[in-house]
Scaffold this active site. Structure first.
Site, PDB file in Angstrom:
ATOM      1  N   SER A  48     -11.439   1.685   4.950  1.00  0.00           N
ATOM      2  CA  SER A  48     -11.159   3.138   3.918  1.00  0.00           C
ATOM      3  C   SER A  48     -11.854   1.116   3.274  1.00  0.00           C
ATOM      4  O   SER A  48     -11.927   0.116   2.673  1.00  0.00           O
ATOM      5  CB  SER A  48      -9.516   2.866   3.800  1.00  0.00           C
ATOM      6  OG  SER A  48      -9.336   1.522   3.508  1.00  0.00           O
TER       7      SER A  48
ATOM      8  N   CYS B 193       1.190  -1.001  -0.195  1.00  0.00           N
ATOM      9  CA  CYS B 193      -0.028   0.144  -0.113  1.00  0.00           C
ATOM     10  C   CYS B 193       1.032   0.985   0.140  1.00  0.00           C
ATOM     11  O   CYS B 193       0.247   2.107  -0.231  1.00  0.00           O
ATOM     12  CB  CYS B 193      -1.079  -0.014   1.538  1.00  0.00           C
ATOM     13  SG  CYS B 193      -1.978  -1.454   1.205  1.00  0.00           S
TER      14      CYS B 193
ATOM     15  N   LYS C 135      -9.728   7.173   3.703  1.00  0.00           N
ATOM     16  CA  LYS C 135     -11.269   6.212   4.263  1.00  0.00           C
ATOM     17  C   LYS C 135     -12.074   7.502   3.542  1.00  0.00           C
ATOM     18  O   LYS C 135     -13.570   6.478   2.901  1.00  0.00           O
ATOM     19  CB  LYS C 135     -11.754   6.963   5.991  1.00  0.00           C
ATOM     20  CG  LYS C 135     -12.774   6.971   6.407  1.00  0.00           C
ATOM     21  CD  LYS C 135     -13.252   5.524   6.325  1.00  0.00           C
ATOM     22  CE  LYS C 135     -15.251   5.058   6.721  1.00  0.00           C
ATOM     23  NZ  LYS C 135     -15.921   5.469   4.823  1.00  0.00           N
TER      24      LYS C 135
ATOM     25  N   HIS D 173      -8.900   4.577  -1.099  1.00  0.00           N
ATOM     26  CA  HIS D 173      -7.581   4.337  -1.013  1.00  0.00           C
ATOM     27  C   HIS D 173      -7.332   3.167  -2.617  1.00  0.00           C
ATOM     28  O   HIS D 173      -7.463   1.748  -2.057  1.00  0.00           O
ATOM     29  CB  HIS D 173      -7.717   3.472   0.592  1.00  0.00           C
ATOM     30  CG  HIS D 173      -6.703   2.600   0.962  1.00  0.00           C
ATOM     31  ND1 HIS D 173      -4.894   2.682   0.180  1.00  0.00           N
ATOM     32  CD2 HIS D 173      -5.750   1.503   1.606  1.00  0.00           C
ATOM     33  CE1 HIS D 173      -3.633   1.923   0.481  1.00  0.00           C
ATOM     34  NE2 HIS D 173      -4.663   1.725   1.840  1.00  0.00           N
TER      35      HIS D 173
HETATM   36  N1  COA Z   1     -16.881   3.241   3.570  1.00  0.00           N
HETATM   37  C1  COA Z   1     -18.412   3.368   3.433  1.00  0.00           C
HETATM   38  N2  COA Z   1     -19.014   2.787   2.238  1.00  0.00           N
HETATM   39  C2  COA Z   1     -18.183   2.200   2.000  1.00  0.00           C
HETATM   40  C3  COA Z   1     -16.673   1.823   1.781  1.00  0.00           C
HETATM   41  C4  COA Z   1     -16.385   2.439   3.412  1.00  0.00           C
HETATM   42  N3  COA Z   1     -15.149   1.757   3.752  1.00  0.00           N
HETATM   43  N4  COA Z   1     -16.998   0.503   1.516  1.00  0.00           N
HETATM   44  C5  COA Z   1     -18.193   0.093   0.882  1.00  0.00           C
HETATM   45  N5  COA Z   1     -18.951   1.009   0.626  1.00  0.00           N
HETATM   46  C6  COA Z   1     -19.943   1.405   0.545  1.00  0.00           C
HETATM   47  C7  COA Z   1     -20.151   1.204  -1.472  1.00  0.00           C
HETATM   48  O1  COA Z   1     -20.055   2.272  -1.885  1.00  0.00           O
HETATM   49  C8  COA Z   1     -21.335   0.139  -1.306  1.00  0.00           C
HETATM   50  O2  COA Z   1     -22.243   1.171  -1.008  1.00  0.00           O
HETATM   51  P1  COA Z   1     -23.580   1.451  -2.209  1.00  0.00           P
HETATM   52  O3  COA Z   1     -24.808   0.043  -1.851  1.00  0.00           O
HETATM   53  O4  COA Z   1     -24.626   2.561  -2.158  1.00  0.00           O
HETATM   54  O5  COA Z   1     -23.458   0.623  -4.168  1.00  0.00           O
HETATM   55  C9  COA Z   1     -22.036  -0.403   0.126  1.00  0.00           C
HETATM   56  O6  COA Z   1     -21.101  -0.433   0.928  1.00  0.00           O
HETATM   57  C10 COA Z   1     -21.703  -2.214  -0.273  1.00  0.00           C
HETATM   58  O7  COA Z   1     -19.793  -1.550  -1.095  1.00  0.00           O
HETATM   59  P2  COA Z   1     -18.904  -3.287  -1.089  1.00  0.00           P
HETATM   60  O8  COA Z   1     -17.608  -3.117  -2.032  1.00  0.00           O
HETATM   61  O9  COA Z   1     -19.793  -4.268  -1.241  1.00  0.00           O
HETATM   62  O10 COA Z   1     -18.377  -3.558   0.483  1.00  0.00           O
HETATM   63  P3  COA Z   1     -17.825  -4.732   0.924  1.00  0.00           P
HETATM   64  O11 COA Z   1     -18.654  -5.081   2.129  1.00  0.00           O
HETATM   65  O12 COA Z   1     -17.255  -6.293  -0.078  1.00  0.00           O
HETATM   66  O13 COA Z   1     -16.705  -4.012   1.624  1.00  0.00           O
HETATM   67  C11 COA Z   1     -14.596  -3.763   3.161  1.00  0.00           C
HETATM   68  C12 COA Z   1     -15.884  -3.540   2.202  1.00  0.00           C
HETATM   69  C13 COA Z   1     -14.477  -2.974   3.870  1.00  0.00           C
HETATM   70  C14 COA Z   1     -15.362  -5.111   3.558  1.00  0.00           C
HETATM   71  C15 COA Z   1     -14.311  -3.164   1.720  1.00  0.00           C
HETATM   72  O14 COA Z   1     -14.045  -2.621   1.449  1.00  0.00           O
HETATM   73  C16 COA Z   1     -12.588  -3.468   2.638  1.00  0.00           C
HETATM   74  O15 COA Z   1     -12.093  -4.422   2.845  1.00  0.00           O
HETATM   75  N6  COA Z   1     -12.314  -2.657   2.809  1.00  0.00           N
HETATM   76  C17 COA Z   1     -10.473  -2.564   3.373  1.00  0.00           C
HETATM   77  C18 COA Z   1     -10.101  -2.462   1.999  1.00  0.00           C
HETATM   78  C19 COA Z   1      -8.073  -2.634   3.020  1.00  0.00           C
HETATM   79  O16 COA Z   1      -7.449  -3.580   3.897  1.00  0.00           O
HETATM   80  N7  COA Z   1      -6.942  -2.051   1.764  1.00  0.00           N
HETATM   81  C20 COA Z   1      -5.871  -2.296   2.043  1.00  0.00           C
HETATM   82  C21 COA Z   1      -5.662  -1.115   3.893  1.00  0.00           C
HETATM   83  S1  COA Z   1      -3.505  -0.951   4.145  1.00  0.00           S
END
Ligand code: COA
Length: 385
Positions: free
Chosen positions: A207, A83, A329, A333
């Site tokens: 994020s 990252c 956030k 990201h």
């Molecule tokens: N904050 C706010 N809203 C979020 C979000 C977040 N972090 N992540 C997704 N959403 C929203 C989407 O926009 C979507 O909204 P919509 O239905 O209005 O279109 C909804 O939530 C579902 O999105 P989706 O992509 O299906 O979410 P998910 O449940 O598959 O994944 C997380 C959510 C948080 C698990 C995923 O984003 C994640 O793993 N994040 C961390 C990534 C990471 O580890 N990065 C490296 C770090 S070093």
């Protein structure tokens, strides 16, 4: 060593860019940075990216992007540190210009995550962890951060709600950033009621995934007179430090030793201390990381990071404004691009181009980009004359 300046910056909005390929995204940011710099040729292209090989089935990003951006024949290469790949590419570009090896360098951070299904991307992100001792057991990045956050809350007595203001601040600032992934304010109630991902991390602590690219043009300060005039934003510190890949191997998993080391070295290089930093783009991949980064960089006592948020010190106008364009956030990201977004945003702040989230009179800005769960951390400090 020569002093290095940032002559141009460019970025794309962070979204699910279904209609744009990896090279189109990277090319948009690259051309925006070249246009901002007022140039069309460079000597070197440094590309930061984490997972194009698996997520987009594309390697060779140096030649791939140089060719697409009309920069064929430039020295071009790809840098990967998970990252923090964007900042690692920037640091490689700084070293090339500072050493005198290259004169004009373009750095691009790019990531296109939407092409892979969510579970595949989660597994690809986990390749930044220890394959033998972490990811082989099914531990995701969210899970690793959840373990750290739970332990932190236990050790220092914080409740989940005490982390809310990190996310609320990021969403508030992203409202004014046209390039941000989210343009919706976040209330305390919404934060508390968000769906749980891995306890104690809920959706609003994490994020999001996203696609995007950000870029910058670097030149030696001594050559600035050859280019169209711009505010003179100098890179006054560029440092990096590593730590154990596996969180469990650390003596203290609640202390980001690599962040502390790279920040300490950066302050020494720039001849400043934490009190001199006007704006800080930190790596808020999860709310717990904001707290740990603020502590390791000397803005808060150990275990007291959330207090800065609770006392309003991280907002625009506070003692140390963070995530001024939305942070990881809410700006988003796209992992290998994130470090370059942070740098572009600090340059915007120092040029006075940050609009409604401008930190008045900002002269010194810092970025810190974290690869893995604190295993490869890169810090930069910038100063405008
Ligand atoms: N904050 C706010 N809203 C979020 C979000 C977040 N972090 N992540 C997704 N959403 C929203 C989407 O926009 C979507 O909204 P919509 O239905 O209005 O279109 C909804 O939530 C579902 O999105 P989706 O992509 O299906 O979410 P998910 O449940 O598959 O994944 C997380 C959510 C948080 C698990 C995923 O984003 C994640 O793993 N994040 C961390 C990534 C990471 O580890 N990065 C490296 C770090 S070093």
């Amino acid at each position: 060593m020569r002093e290095v300046a940032v002559l141009g910056i460019g970025q794309t909005p962070i979204e699910e860019h279904w209609e744009k390929s990896l090279r189109v995204l990277a090319g948009e940011a690259a051309l925006a940075a070249l246009q901002d710099a007022g140039i069309s040729r460079v000597d070197g292209v440094f590309v930061g990216n984490m997972m194009a090989g698996s997520a987009n089935h594309q390697q060779q990003l140096g030649a791939y992007i140089a060719d697409w951006a009309g920069l064929r024949y430039a020295n071009a290469l790809h840098v990967e540190t998970a990252c923090s790949s964007g900042s690692a590419a920037f640091r490689a570009g700084v070293m090339a210009v500072a050493s005198g090896v290259l004169d004009v360098v373009l750095v691009v951070g790019v990531e296109k995550m939407s092409d892979s299904p969510g579970d595949e991307i989660t597994a690809e992100l986990a390749t930044a962890a220890d394959a033998d001792w972490e990811s082989a057991y099914g531990v995701s990045f969210v899970a690793l951060n959840a373990l750290i956050m739970r332990r932190y809350m236990h050790e220092y007595g914080w409740q989940h709600e005490h982390f809310a203001l990190f996310s609320i601040n990021s969403h508030q600032n992203a409202l004014h950033n046209p390039y941000a992934r989210f343009h919706s304010p976040l209330s305390l109630q919404e934060y508390l009621k968000a769906p749980m991902v891995t306890p104690p991390i809920n959706l609003m602590d994490a994020s999001p995934m996203g696609d995007g690219a950000a870029a910058a043009v670097l030149v030696p300060v001594e050559h600035l007179h050859r280019f169209p005039p711009k505010p003179k934003v100098r890179v006054v510190a560029s440092t990096a430090a590593t730590d154990t890949i596996a969180v469990a191997s650390r003596r203290d998993p609640l202390w980001l030793s690599a962040a502390e080391r790279s920040a300490r070295q950066a302050y020494a290089q720039a001849g400043v201390g934490p009190n001199d930093i006007d704006v800080f783009e930190l790596h808020d991949a999860f709310t717990i990381m904001s707290a740990l980064s603020l502590e390791a960089c000397g803005f808060a006592e150990r275990g007291q990071g959330p207090r800065l948020a609770l006392e309003g010190e991280i907002q625009i106008g506070g003692r140390i404004p963070i995530c001024t364009r939305g942070g990881l956030k809410a700006r988003g990201h796209p992992v290998g691009a994130t470090g370059m977004y942070q740098i572009v945003e600090v340059v915007q702040q120092l040029r006075g181009e940050a609009g409604e989230t401008q930190v008045e009179g900002a002269k010194i800005g810092m970025t810190q980009n974290i690869g893995g769960s604190g295993s490869n951390i890169i810090t930069h400090i910038f100063r405008v004359d």
